[in-house]
Design a protein around this motif. Sequence first.
Motif, PDB file in Angstrom:
ATOM      1  N   ALA A 108      72.581   1.521  26.652  1.00 32.99           N
ATOM      2  CA  ALA A 108      73.128   2.753  26.078  1.00 32.99           C
ATOM      3  C   ALA A 108      71.979   3.669  25.676  1.00 32.99           C
ATOM      4  N   PRO A 109      72.173   5.006  25.713  1.00 39.06           N
ATOM      5  CA  PRO A 109      71.108   5.901  25.259  1.00 39.06           C
ATOM      6  C   PRO A 109      70.858   5.711  23.768  1.00 39.06           C
ATOM      7  N   ALA A 110      69.587   5.885  23.367  1.00 35.16           N
ATOM      8  CA  ALA A 110      69.243   5.714  21.957  1.00 35.16           C
ATOM      9  C   ALA A 110      69.943   6.769  21.117  1.00 35.16           C
ATOM     10  N   SER A 111      70.495   6.331  19.987  1.00 34.92           N
ATOM     11  CA  SER A 111      71.122   7.294  19.084  1.00 34.92           C
ATOM     12  C   SER A 111      71.095   6.751  17.660  1.00 34.92           C
ATOM     13  N   GLY A 112      71.185   7.646  16.714  1.00 32.45           N
ATOM     14  CA  GLY A 112      71.285   7.252  15.317  1.00 32.45           C
ATOM     15  C   GLY A 112      69.970   6.761  14.727  1.00 32.45           C
ATOM     16  N   SER A 134      72.979   3.696  11.935  1.00 33.62           N
ATOM     17  CA  SER A 134      73.768   2.748  12.719  1.00 33.62           C
ATOM     18  C   SER A 134      73.520   1.310  12.293  1.00 33.62           C
ATOM     19  N   ALA A 135      72.395   1.056  11.644  1.00 33.15           N
ATOM     20  CA  ALA A 135      72.119  -0.315  11.203  1.00 33.15           C
ATOM     21  C   ALA A 135      71.010  -0.319  10.170  1.00 33.15           C
ATOM     22  N   VAL A 136      70.997  -1.397   9.384  1.00 31.09           N
ATOM     23  CA  VAL A 136      69.941  -1.639   8.408  1.00 31.09           C
ATOM     24  C   VAL A 136      69.327  -2.993   8.742  1.00 31.09           C
ATOM     25  N   LEU A 137      68.016  -3.064   8.750  1.00 33.08           N
ATOM     26  CA  LEU A 137      67.316  -4.331   8.997  1.00 33.08           C
ATOM     27  C   LEU A 137      66.469  -4.650   7.784  1.00 33.08           C
ATOM     28  N   LYS A 167      67.745   6.076  17.872  1.00 30.73           N
ATOM     29  CA  LYS A 167      66.828   7.154  18.252  1.00 30.73           C
ATOM     30  C   LYS A 167      65.624   7.163  17.303  1.00 30.73           C
ATOM     31  N   ILE A 168      65.916   6.931  16.023  1.00 29.19           N
ATOM     32  CA  ILE A 168      64.884   6.953  14.987  1.00 29.19           C
ATOM     33  C   ILE A 168      64.878   5.619  14.239  1.00 29.19           C
ATOM     34  N   VAL A 169      63.698   5.086  14.010  1.00 22.19           N
ATOM     35  CA  VAL A 169      63.542   3.905  13.154  1.00 22.19           C
ATOM     36  C   VAL A 169      62.874   4.380  11.873  1.00 22.19           C
TER      37      VAL A 169
END
Length: 188
Positions: free
Chosen positions: A3-7, A32-35, A82-84
């Motif tokens: 999938a294309p990078a997003s979020g 989109s997520a928390v690590l 998209k962004i980390v």
Amino acid sequence: MSAPASGIAVLISGRGSNLRAILESPAGAHVSAVLSDNPDAAGLRVAAAGGKDAFIVAPEDFSAASEWADKLAETLAAVAPKIVALAGFMRILPPPLVRALAGRAVNIHPSLLPQFPGLNTHARALAAGAREHGCTAHYVSEKVDGGEIIARRKVPVLPGDDAESLAARVLAAEHKLYPQVLLELLKK
Ligand code: GRF
């Protein structure tokens, strides 16, 4: 095909006040997520309260640092952000991951970089007699706290400040700056 990078994926280790500020801002809808590298991070409760998926990738669960690094990269690849956004992530990102995320991984640092990279920034700013202090959003590079500066927000150092009072003023500035920066980067 992937999938294309997003979020935005937010990486935390601790209390998660920047994560909370992000989630409470217009950028929050894009998380989109928390690590977390720390299973006991209070920020995991912030993620849960915000209805976000959280992944724990803790070094102590792996027999070698390279295995931890692989799992971190694999988890991020599955999320495909998209962004980390590093938000109080207290570990150095493995260099191959930094290279893979060049231009997409950002950090918030509690000083006006390039002044005071590293730890104990508030005490160091006071000891240096700084009249102003603040925070910096910057790209992550292999040099810790040395990546390209995206934006800074200044606060005054006031008479009578100690490291705690100065930290609180800077943290409030971080909570304003970081969500704005992340939203801008998403639009790029
Ligand atoms: C913040 O001061 C941030 O600048 C630094 O670590 C701290 C994290 O705080 N990198 P929190 O976990 O977001 O409350």
